[in-house]
Design a protein around this motif. Sequence first.
Motif, PDB file in Angstrom:
ATOM      1  N   GLU A 218       0.767  -1.067  -0.100  1.00  0.00           N
ATOM      2  CA  GLU A 218      -0.009   0.196  -0.029  1.00  0.00           C
ATOM      3  C   GLU A 218       0.860   1.185   0.118  1.00  0.00           C
ATOM      4  O   GLU A 218       0.692   2.301  -0.782  1.00  0.00           O
ATOM      5  N   ALA A 219       2.049   1.333   0.998  1.00  0.00           N
ATOM      6  CA  ALA A 219       2.902   2.531   0.969  1.00  0.00           C
ATOM      7  C   ALA A 219       3.638   2.607  -0.246  1.00  0.00           C
ATOM      8  O   ALA A 219       3.543   3.779  -1.121  1.00  0.00           O
ATOM      9  N   ARG A 220       4.025   1.518  -0.864  1.00  0.00           N
ATOM     10  CA  ARG A 220       4.762   1.587  -2.212  1.00  0.00           C
ATOM     11  C   ARG A 220       3.824   2.193  -3.391  1.00  0.00           C
ATOM     12  O   ARG A 220       4.504   2.855  -3.886  1.00  0.00           O
ATOM     13  N   GLU A 221       2.736   1.505  -3.798  1.00  0.00           N
ATOM     14  CA  GLU A 221       1.765   1.914  -4.487  1.00  0.00           C
ATOM     15  C   GLU A 221       1.144   3.330  -4.318  1.00  0.00           C
ATOM     16  O   GLU A 221       1.125   4.090  -5.424  1.00  0.00           O
ATOM     17  N   ARG A 222       1.050   3.752  -3.188  1.00  0.00           N
ATOM     18  CA  ARG A 222       0.669   5.377  -2.845  1.00  0.00           C
ATOM     19  C   ARG A 222       2.014   6.077  -3.388  1.00  0.00           C
ATOM     20  O   ARG A 222       1.341   7.181  -3.908  1.00  0.00           O
ATOM     21  N   ALA A 223       3.077   5.818  -3.078  1.00  0.00           N
ATOM     22  CA  ALA A 223       3.970   6.729  -3.359  1.00  0.00           C
ATOM     23  C   ALA A 223       4.267   6.780  -5.019  1.00  0.00           C
ATOM     24  O   ALA A 223       4.591   7.836  -5.776  1.00  0.00           O
ATOM     25  N   ARG A 224       3.956   5.501  -5.621  1.00  0.00           N
ATOM     26  CA  ARG A 224       4.318   5.369  -7.133  1.00  0.00           C
ATOM     27  C   ARG A 224       3.200   6.359  -7.912  1.00  0.00           C
ATOM     28  O   ARG A 224       3.482   6.897  -8.760  1.00  0.00           O
TER      29      ARG A 224
ATOM     30  N   LEU B  77      -9.132   7.991 -10.601  1.00  0.00           N
ATOM     31  CA  LEU B  77      -8.797   6.922 -11.661  1.00  0.00           C
ATOM     32  C   LEU B  77      -7.795   7.491 -12.872  1.00  0.00           C
ATOM     33  O   LEU B  77      -6.969   6.777 -13.236  1.00  0.00           O
ATOM     34  N   LYS B  78      -7.927   8.889 -12.925  1.00  0.00           N
ATOM     35  CA  LYS B  78      -6.801   9.275 -13.977  1.00  0.00           C
ATOM     36  C   LYS B  78      -5.456   8.949 -13.716  1.00  0.00           C
ATOM     37  O   LYS B  78      -4.585   8.975 -14.606  1.00  0.00           O
ATOM     38  N   ASN B  79      -4.966   8.729 -12.471  1.00  0.00           N
ATOM     39  CA  ASN B  79      -3.555   8.730 -12.150  1.00  0.00           C
ATOM     40  C   ASN B  79      -3.450   7.019 -11.756  1.00  0.00           C
ATOM     41  O   ASN B  79      -2.338   6.876 -11.430  1.00  0.00           O
ATOM     42  N   VAL B  80      -4.225   6.185 -12.333  1.00  0.00           N
ATOM     43  CA  VAL B  80      -3.903   4.707 -12.246  1.00  0.00           C
ATOM     44  C   VAL B  80      -2.965   4.459 -13.401  1.00  0.00           C
ATOM     45  O   VAL B  80      -3.055   4.699 -14.303  1.00  0.00           O
ATOM     46  N   PRO B  81      -1.987   3.640 -13.008  1.00  0.00           N
ATOM     47  CA  PRO B  81      -0.825   3.436 -13.956  1.00  0.00           C
ATOM     48  C   PRO B  81      -1.285   2.130 -14.699  1.00  0.00           C
ATOM     49  O   PRO B  81      -2.420   1.588 -14.810  1.00  0.00           O
ATOM     50  N   ASP B  82      -0.633   2.078 -16.110  1.00  0.00           N
ATOM     51  CA  ASP B  82      -1.159   1.035 -17.085  1.00  0.00           C
ATOM     52  C   ASP B  82      -1.136  -0.345 -16.626  1.00  0.00           C
ATOM     53  O   ASP B  82      -1.812  -1.155 -17.257  1.00  0.00           O
ATOM     54  N   ASP B  83      -0.131  -0.657 -15.639  1.00  0.00           N
ATOM     55  CA  ASP B  83       0.245  -2.038 -15.371  1.00  0.00           C
ATOM     56  C   ASP B  83      -1.172  -2.539 -14.452  1.00  0.00           C
ATOM     57  O   ASP B  83      -1.025  -3.737 -13.982  1.00  0.00           O
ATOM     58  N   TYR B  84      -2.060  -1.780 -13.916  1.00  0.00           N
ATOM     59  CA  TYR B  84      -3.182  -1.903 -13.015  1.00  0.00           C
ATOM     60  C   TYR B  84      -4.311  -2.780 -13.979  1.00  0.00           C
ATOM     61  O   TYR B  84      -4.635  -2.218 -15.156  1.00  0.00           O
TER      62      TYR B  84
ATOM     63  N   SER C 159      -3.069   9.236  -2.611  1.00  0.00           N
ATOM     64  CA  SER C 159      -3.025   9.165  -1.185  1.00  0.00           C
ATOM     65  C   SER C 159      -4.104   8.292  -0.413  1.00  0.00           C
ATOM     66  O   SER C 159      -4.008   7.745   0.592  1.00  0.00           O
ATOM     67  N   SER C 160      -5.123   7.903  -1.111  1.00  0.00           N
ATOM     68  CA  SER C 160      -6.508   7.326  -0.451  1.00  0.00           C
ATOM     69  C   SER C 160      -6.378   5.861  -1.080  1.00  0.00           C
ATOM     70  O   SER C 160      -7.218   5.060  -0.687  1.00  0.00           O
ATOM     71  N   LEU C 161      -5.486   5.302  -1.844  1.00  0.00           N
ATOM     72  CA  LEU C 161      -5.275   4.075  -2.289  1.00  0.00           C
ATOM     73  C   LEU C 161      -5.165   3.067  -1.360  1.00  0.00           C
ATOM     74  O   LEU C 161      -4.505   3.220  -0.308  1.00  0.00           O
TER      75      LEU C 161
ATOM     76  N   VAL D 293     -19.730   1.610  -7.288  1.00  0.00           N
ATOM     77  CA  VAL D 293     -20.400   3.002  -7.454  1.00  0.00           C
ATOM     78  C   VAL D 293     -19.353   4.250  -7.302  1.00  0.00           C
ATOM     79  O   VAL D 293     -19.386   5.135  -8.154  1.00  0.00           O
ATOM     80  N   ASN D 294     -18.364   4.321  -6.369  1.00  0.00           N
ATOM     81  CA  ASN D 294     -17.622   5.180  -6.118  1.00  0.00           C
ATOM     82  C   ASN D 294     -16.114   4.994  -6.419  1.00  0.00           C
ATOM     83  O   ASN D 294     -15.312   5.757  -5.879  1.00  0.00           O
ATOM     84  N   GLY D 295     -15.797   3.865  -7.211  1.00  0.00           N
ATOM     85  CA  GLY D 295     -14.508   3.550  -7.389  1.00  0.00           C
ATOM     86  C   GLY D 295     -14.081   2.338  -8.034  1.00  0.00           C
ATOM     87  O   GLY D 295     -15.141   1.909  -8.597  1.00  0.00           O
ATOM     88  N   GLU D 296     -12.941   1.955  -8.301  1.00  0.00           N
ATOM     89  CA  GLU D 296     -12.686   0.632  -9.144  1.00  0.00           C
ATOM     90  C   GLU D 296     -11.643  -0.294  -8.373  1.00  0.00           C
ATOM     91  O   GLU D 296     -10.890   0.434  -7.621  1.00  0.00           O
ATOM     92  N   ARG D 297     -11.890  -1.506  -8.454  1.00  0.00           N
ATOM     93  CA  ARG D 297     -10.874  -2.407  -7.815  1.00  0.00           C
ATOM     94  C   ARG D 297      -9.876  -2.858  -9.012  1.00  0.00           C
ATOM     95  O   ARG D 297     -10.399  -3.263 -10.173  1.00  0.00           O
ATOM     96  N   PHE D 298      -8.573  -3.015  -8.550  1.00  0.00           N
ATOM     97  CA  PHE D 298      -7.754  -3.470  -9.523  1.00  0.00           C
ATOM     98  C   PHE D 298      -6.833  -4.383  -8.947  1.00  0.00           C
ATOM     99  O   PHE D 298      -6.629  -4.658  -7.811  1.00  0.00           O
TER     100      PHE D 298
END
Length: 419
Positions: free
Chosen positions: A12-18, A43-50, A22-24, A57-62
């Motif tokens: 979680e810490a690594r992915e938040r930094a990458r 969602l606009k900040n989600v990297p391609d490898d996700y 911050s709410s990831l 309703v209010n988000g997505e699971r990757f």
Amino acid sequence: MLSAKDFIASLEARERARTGISSLKVSYNRVFGYFILVTKANLKNVPDDYMRKQTLVNGERFITKELQEWESKVLTADDRRRALEKELFDGLMGDLKAHVPRLLALSSRVAAIDVSAALAFAAKRHGWVRPAINTSGVLHVVDGRHPVVEAMNSDVPFVPNDVRLDPEGNRLMIITGPNMAGKSTVMRQTALHIIMAQLGSFVPAAAAELPVTDRLFTRVGASDNIARGASTFMVEMNETAAILRNATRQSLVILDEVGRGTSTFDGLSIAWSVGEYLHDVVQCKTMFATHYHELIELGNIKPHAANYHVAAREYGDEVVFLRKLVEGGTSHSFGIQVARMAGLPEHVVARARDILSSLEKEEHLIPRRAPEKARCTPQLDLFNAQKPSEVERILKDIDINRITPLEAMALLTRLKDLL
Ligand SMILES: Nc1ncnc2c1ncn2[C@@H]1O[C@H](COP(=O)(O)OP(=O)(O)OP(=O)(O)O)[C@@H](O)[C@H]1O
Ligand SMILES: [Mg+2]
């Protein structure tokens, strides 16, 4: 290997930094397994490898490759753990198999030692004595106590009682006494003494002589068995029937208020004949507690029966229970006082007193105290206990052939006065 908690926290810490989100959150549920949760706004900040797994309703699971690998490692680890555990367990069972008979024998010996040690410990701690066992049938307990009642109410001293039953002497004890006096307790403690002695234990008494007993029969408590189609009275009679059919001279029978489940006359009649049958035919040792004071008469007329009661004293409205089993019957019930102590409303108690006093005045009822009669005299008039009145007696004594008309007139006046 990292624990699941540490792994999730570090990922979680690594992915938040990458990603700079911050709410990831990295999370797990039973249906979807591990996933990374990103809210709609980020969602606009989600990297391609996700890789998208589920839209909410209010988000997505990757899911990511790393998370997938972790998941399969965790799942297979669990399977591997189970397999290993089973293998080890089966191996242990296999090794033990050859020793099963020895292990069972050992555990039964350990159990026997455990029971004996516990009883010895209790005997020492509570001052129990070694009973003298006899085959003559005599049961004689001096200062006997009920081990459980004594232990449960340690703040009130337990009152010890003597009990003596002898096939050649008094083998039927009719025990009367008020409610709450201690009738059931003294009977149950005697039954316990027999059980304890026969399993090899000391017994809670100052001295005890106990007979080898083939069976112990009890008819205590009122419970029904509606599920199996038996009413309270039916259960009572079933159990009583079993006792009458199976008890022998070497048995101890405990009857606690047999007959109370039906009308007074039916109940009393059954109680009387059951007591009589046990005394005359079965000849076993019997303790019979009852509120039918008429049974005192049975204790009086049967050669091997005796009356006892558990003593209580009345001081004004209060009853003091002495808990002492003494010879002789008693017709005091103190039922209303006990009901009052139990918290029955004052109004109900007062009304019960009124009803009782008017019932006691009605002469056609069975006398509350059966007339004292010499032992062995059959007591036939118990159930139609109405005695001939004075008027009847005088009428019976008149000799019609000898009386003069004048005497007849005088007698008639006297009879009218008597009425
Ligand atoms: N010997 C005793 N010493 C001290 N307390 C006793 C003794 N016997 C009985 N008790 C206490 O009195 C309570 C009532 O006793 P028990 O149930 O034997 O009365 P009972 O005469 O059978 O009454 P009932 O006629 O209402 O059935 C017991 O629960 C126990 O706490
Ligand atoms: Mg009782």
